[in-house]
Structures are given as structure tokens and as C-alpha cells.
Design a protein around this motif. Structure first.
Motif, PDB file in Angstrom:
ATOM      1  N   SER A   1     -12.882  -3.305  25.402  1.00 28.25           N
ATOM      2  CA  SER A   1     -13.132  -2.572  24.161  1.00 28.25           C
ATOM      3  C   SER A   1     -12.037  -2.849  23.138  1.00 28.25           C
ATOM      4  N   ARG A   2     -10.778  -2.867  23.587  1.00 34.47           N
ATOM      5  CA  ARG A   2      -9.674  -3.169  22.679  1.00 34.47           C
ATOM      6  C   ARG A   2      -9.777  -4.586  22.134  1.00 34.47           C
ATOM      7  N   LEU A   3     -10.132  -5.526  23.005  1.00 36.00           N
ATOM      8  CA  LEU A   3     -10.255  -6.916  22.567  1.00 36.00           C
ATOM      9  C   LEU A   3     -11.381  -7.083  21.550  1.00 36.00           C
ATOM     10  N   ARG A   4     -12.494  -6.376  21.761  1.00 33.23           N
ATOM     11  CA  ARG A   4     -13.604  -6.465  20.794  1.00 33.23           C
ATOM     12  C   ARG A   4     -13.210  -5.858  19.448  1.00 33.23           C
ATOM     13  N   SER A   5     -12.498  -4.729  19.492  1.00 29.35           N
ATOM     14  CA  SER A   5     -12.053  -4.101  18.252  1.00 29.35           C
ATOM     15  C   SER A   5     -11.092  -5.017  17.500  1.00 29.35           C
ATOM     16  N   LEU A   6     -10.174  -5.649  18.232  1.00 32.03           N
ATOM     17  CA  LEU A   6      -9.236  -6.568  17.616  1.00 32.03           C
ATOM     18  C   LEU A   6      -9.964  -7.751  16.992  1.00 32.03           C
ATOM     19  N   ALA A   7     -10.977  -8.249  17.680  1.00 33.92           N
ATOM     20  CA  ALA A   7     -11.738  -9.379  17.145  1.00 33.92           C
ATOM     21  C   ALA A   7     -12.472  -8.997  15.873  1.00 33.92           C
ATOM     22  N   VAL A   8     -12.983  -7.762  15.817  1.00 35.92           N
ATOM     23  CA  VAL A   8     -13.684  -7.307  14.610  1.00 35.92           C
ATOM     24  C   VAL A   8     -12.727  -7.230  13.433  1.00 35.92           C
ATOM     25  N   PHE A   9     -11.532  -6.655  13.647  1.00 35.24           N
ATOM     26  CA  PHE A   9     -10.558  -6.543  12.573  1.00 35.24           C
ATOM     27  C   PHE A   9     -10.091  -7.920  12.100  1.00 35.24           C
ATOM     28  N   GLN A  10      -9.910  -8.842  13.047  1.00 35.18           N
ATOM     29  CA  GLN A  10      -9.507 -10.190  12.663  1.00 35.18           C
ATOM     30  C   GLN A  10     -10.590 -10.867  11.840  1.00 35.18           C
ATOM     31  N   LYS A  11     -11.836 -10.641  12.197  1.00 30.73           N
ATOM     32  CA  LYS A  11     -12.942 -11.217  11.451  1.00 30.73           C
ATOM     33  C   LYS A  11     -13.014 -10.650  10.034  1.00 30.73           C
ATOM     34  N   LEU A  12     -12.798  -9.346   9.938  1.00 28.31           N
ATOM     35  CA  LEU A  12     -12.819  -8.722   8.614  1.00 28.31           C
ATOM     36  C   LEU A  12     -11.668  -9.245   7.740  1.00 28.31           C
ATOM     37  N   GLU A  13     -10.514  -9.429   8.359  1.00 28.76           N
ATOM     38  CA  GLU A  13      -9.383  -9.955   7.594  1.00 28.76           C
ATOM     39  C   GLU A  13      -9.645 -11.378   7.116  1.00 28.76           C
ATOM     40  N   GLU A  14     -10.251 -12.187   7.986  1.00 30.53           N
ATOM     41  CA  GLU A  14     -10.580 -13.556   7.595  1.00 30.53           C
ATOM     42  C   GLU A  14     -11.571 -13.592   6.439  1.00 30.53           C
ATOM     43  N   ASN A  15     -12.494 -12.636   6.452  1.00 27.89           N
ATOM     44  CA  ASN A  15     -13.506 -12.565   5.381  1.00 27.89           C
ATOM     45  C   ASN A  15     -13.056 -11.704   4.211  1.00 27.89           C
ATOM     46  N   GLN A  16     -11.772 -11.292   4.256  1.00 25.29           N
ATOM     47  CA  GLN A  16     -11.207 -10.448   3.196  1.00 25.29           C
ATOM     48  C   GLN A  16     -11.995  -9.156   3.048  1.00 25.29           C
ATOM     49  N   GLY A  17     -12.417  -8.653   4.186  1.00 27.83           N
ATOM     50  CA  GLY A  17     -13.183  -7.412   4.167  1.00 27.83           C
ATOM     51  C   GLY A  17     -12.331  -6.186   4.196  1.00 27.83           C
ATOM     52  N   LEU A  18     -11.001  -6.382   4.371  1.00 27.83           N
ATOM     53  CA  LEU A  18     -10.086  -5.249   4.375  1.00 27.83           C
ATOM     54  C   LEU A  18      -9.199  -5.315   3.150  1.00 27.83           C
TER      55      LEU A  18
END
Length: 477
Positions: free
Chosen positions: A459-476
Motif C-alpha cells: 500500500s505504501r509503495l502504491r501511494s508513493l508511485a501515485v505521488f511520483q506520477k503526479l509530480e512528473e505530470n505536475q499534478g501537485l
């Protein structure tokens, strides 16, 4: 719950609870592990199996499909890869973190009878290969990086039953109706016929260039010799005949000891240098009489109930799978420290010692169970020789080592308490392989390999992957 790949839906499944109707558990095993049920999901489905086992981290699983017959062997290649093999003659290489099938090694025409990983170190580099033996009377060396069969030996006189790598000598041994010594180029250096109706079924490396091999009821000590011209010879040096039935398993305990277990519940601990008996125990799992008085039972048990199917050791204790039970023996104090007479519904096939008094077992009943050693409610009586009490121990008349000093106080026996029950396979689980926090791998007669995961970590790894994806897409922001 579990989700099929690409599906936006999920189905909720009730976790199996201890003490629930066994028919429900059997149905869940069929749903989760049956081949028909898994047919609609071609890649690894993920399953949450409930939160009622707080000490069991394995709350997710991935089903790895690719074999079409019984999967009997698992070997670790490195920190992220392992190989599986079995009766279909295939060797499949997997990524333990993703469950991805990396390689499919084809070449054997019949079932694989033994498999081992071999790490070759040249200069500053290290490369791990896989050696397999098959009932098609061939041996193969595989490169798991490329999937190529680097070397092969065919037309052997008989099938190889076991393999042993001697990494410090860059040699490996094959055992069956004959003992053969090979180099890394698959060149036969020497061989020795086994003068018995039985074949070599297990081998362990011993100090001073010796090897112990199990041949029916005997352990044969072989001496390896390497000349100045790098010529190798192997000679039988001694026969140990203290077992009364077929030896099922042979393991190294530590640098100075090795152990063997027989079909009738004999556990013998041997000195690895002079091959004398250090301890002899005969495990019979006798029932105590209802009125508390010891009673001799003249009705013999089924041999399958007494057979030692597997041994594991951390150098301090030995964990023995005896029929459907588990038995923990302390090497230094020479006594039982914990036991569970009925750990599974069927024979226990594989065991593993974990840290902090925890251990794991798998069985023909299709379950993987986690255990923890806890003191019994009341002090237990020390085990006594003969056919009395919860088990029987018999001392060998052939014991040649000096008498062991008596322990002043017999420690209180501990019980093995169930802390986790992993349900997923629909057939007998042959063995498992631990990758620590990355997961646990199991293989079974249901043709499946299952990768068990720590649900919180995933669960932690999936959450981290989501945040990394959002950062890459400038979603944060």
C-alpha cells in the motif's frame, strides 16, 4: 478483495477464520487457488485475505501462471529473481517484486528431478547460473539472464536425484545411482558407482573435502581429492548405519554438525568432522493416557505419521516436520523446546525458521502457516525415554561421542501458536522461498506459483508511485 488486471470492479471475499466450517475453507481454496477459477485472469490477480491475523503481514497475493504440471522446486537467483520448475520440464524465471515472468527455459522433455543455483565468481564479477536434472536422464546449465541453455549432458545411465555445488572448488556433484563430480564447463572429472539397490537421494558438504550422501538407510561419507594437476577423485570413506529406515532428509546444521531424518521419525545429529553421533531422538508422537498415567501403545502408527519430511536449522535449533506435526529441538541443551503435534491436516512438506522464535510450515493440505513459540500454560514434564508421554525418544546403542552433561534445569516446554494461515493454493504445497520484506513464494501441485506480499508495504509503495506520477505530470502544486 481481489481485482483482475484492467478491471474496474472488485469482489469482496470473507476471510477464513480459525474454527469456521472446513467446507467453507475448502471452497475458498478452490475459488482462490483453483485453476478453473483463475482461468479468467491471465496475469497475477491481487487478493486481500482479511485483517484478523495481526501478526501475519501477508495480506496480498499474486498468482503466477505458466506451468502446466506440478511445481516442485524454487531457487533464488539474486535479490529480485527466482526460478521455478517441476513435472512439466519447464524452468520459469520470475521477478519477485512485480511477479513478471522474465524467462521460459525449455529443453527437458520430462519432469525435473533436481535444481540448484550456482554463483560463479570471476575477478570482481559474479554471475549466477541454474543447474537442472531431469528424468529424461540429462543435465543442463542455464543462463537466467539470456534464457540460453549453456551446457547440456544427455544419455546418462540413470536419472539424477540430487545436486550439490562446491563453490569454493568451482565443482558440483550429481547424485543418483552413481556419484559424479563435474567442473564449471560440464566436464565429468570422476564418478563412483553406488553399490546398493538404492540411489543417492540427498547430499551435504562436510569439512576437510568430505561429502555425506544418503543412500537408503545409510549415510556414506565420500572423500574428495584434488591433485597438483587438478585431477579430482572421489572415494567412499565410511558408512554410517545407525538409521533403521530410509533417510528422508540430510542438512547442515552449522560448521561442526549435520543432521539426518528417517522415515520412522529418527533424528540424528552428527559431528561433521569425525561423524560420531551427538544426539539421537526417536519421535513417535504418542498420546498421553486420559488419567495422566503413562501407557504403552502396542498399536503401531502409520509410518507416514512418523516420517521426517523436512529439517531446517539456524545453528541453534532444529525444526523437524514429523508427519503433520512440528518439533523444535535445541542443539545445545539436547532437549525439546517447542512442539505442535497436529500443525496441519496432512503431512508437512517444508519448514523455515524465522527470527524472534517464529517459524513457517507448508503442507499437503494446501496451507502455509506461521507459528510463534509461546510458553505452555503449565510446566511440562521432561521427555522420558521409551514409549511414554507426548513423544518417545530413544538413545542409540551405537553412540560413540562422550556422554553429554545433564542440564541442571529442564526448561519449560513451549507451544507453537498459529499466527497466520495463508490460503491460496488448491493443492499440496511443495516448498516456499522467502525474500524478506519483498515477499514469500510458494509452489504447489495445483500448477501455480503464488507470491505473497506484505499488504501494508504494498500500500505504501502504491501511494508513493501515485505521488511520483503526479509530480512528473505536475499534478501537485
Amino acid at each position: 478483495m481481489f481485482c483482475g488486471e484492467g478491471s474496474g470492479r472488485s469482489r469482496s471475499l470473507h476471510p477464513v477464520r480459525r474454527g469456521e466450517n472446513r467446507a467453507v475453507a475448502a471452497m475458498l481454496r478452490w475459488i482462490l487457488g483453483g485453476r478453473e477459477a483463475q482461468g479468467a485472469v491471465e496475469k497475477s490477480p491481487t487478493l486481500f485475505i482479511g485483517e484478523e491475523q495481526p501478526k501475519n503481514p501477508f495480506t496480498e497475493l499474486q498468482v503466477l501462471k505458466g506451468h502446466f504440471d506440478i511445481v516442485r522446486f524454487l531457487v533464488q537467483i539474486d535479490d529480485s529473481r527466482f526460478a521455478s520448475a517441476g513435472d512439466d520440464g519447464l524452468v520459469l524465471v520470475w521477478n519477485v517484486e512485480t511477479g513478471e515472468r522474465l524467462m521460459e527455459l525449455r529443453g527437458h522433455s520430462q519432469q525435473i528431478t533436481a535444481m540448484v543455483a550456482w554463483s560463479l565468481i570471476n575477478a570482481d564479477t559474479s554471475h549466477t547460473s541454474i543447474i537442472t536434472a531431469s528424468s529424461d536422464r540429462s543435465l543442463s546449465l542455464w543462463d537466467p539472464d539470456t534464457g540460453n541453455r549453456v551446457q547440456t549432458i544427455s544419455d546418462l545411465q540413470s536419472s539424477v536425484k540430487c545436486l550439490l555445488v562446491l563453490e569454493h572448488l568451482d565443482l558440483w556433484l550429481s547424485g543418483g545411482n552413481e556419484l559424479c563430480v563435474w567442473n564449471q564447463d560440464f566436464k565429468l572429472l570422476c564418478k563412483r558407482e553406488v553399490h546398493s539397490d538404492a540411489a543417492i537421494t540427498a547430499m551435504v558438504q562436510l569439512p576437510k573435502m568430505h561429502v555425506a550422501a544418503a543412500v537408503d538407510k545409510e549415510i556414506v561419507i565420500y572423500k574428495l581429492a584434488v591433485s597438483s594437476k587438478l585431477e579430482v577423485s572421489v572415494q567412499p570413506f565410511r558408512q554410517l548405519t545407525d538409521h533403521h529406515d530410509s533417510i528422508r532428509v540430510l542438512i547442515n546444521v552449522n560448521d561442526g554438525l549435520f543432521a539426518s531424518g528417517s522415515h520412522v521419525g529418527e533424528l540424528i545429529i552428527w559431528d561433521a568432522v569425525n561423524w560420531t553421533i551427538q544426539a539421537y531422538e526417536h519421535i513417535l508422537w504418542e498420546e498421553p493416557h486420559c488419567d495422566g498415567q503413562a501407557e504403552i501403545r502396542f498399536v503401531s502408527q502409520k509410518q507416514s505419521d512418523m516420517s521426517i519430511h523436512h529439517l531446517a536449522s539456524n545453528g541453534e535449533v532444529i525444526l523437524a516436520a514429523v508427519g503433520s506435526g512440528l518439533y523444535v529441538y535445541n542443539i545445545h541443551s539436547r532437549n525439546v523446546v517447542a512442539y505442535r503435534k497436529m500443525a496441519h491436516d496432512s503431512n508437512v512438506l517444508h519448514t523455515m525458521l524465522l527470527s524472534d522464535g517464529q517459524l513457517m510450515s507448508c503442507s499437503e493440505d494446501g496451507s502455509v502457516r506461521m507459528w510463534e513459540m509461546e510458553p505452555l500454560p503449565l510446566p511440562a514434564e521432561p521427555a522420558s525415554p521409551g514409549f511414554f508421554g507426548l513423544w518417545s525418544f530413544g538413545r542409540s546403542s551405537k553412540q560413540t561421542c562422550p556422554p553429554v552433561k545433564k542440564v541442571p534445569e529442564v526448561p519449560i516446554l513451549k507451544s507453537l501458536e498459529l499466527t497466520g494461515d495463508l490460503i491460496g493454493h488448491s493443492g499440496a504445497i511443495q516448498m516456499f522461498l522467502s525474500f524478506g520484506e519483498k515477499g514469500l513464494v510458494t509452489c504447489s501441485t495445483d500448477h501455480l506459483v503464488i507470491l505473497w506480499k506484505d499488504g501494508e508495504r504494498q500500500s505504501r509503495l502504491r501511494s508513493l508511485a501515485v505521488f511520483q506520477k503526479l509530480e512528473e505530470n505536475q499534478g501537485l502544486c
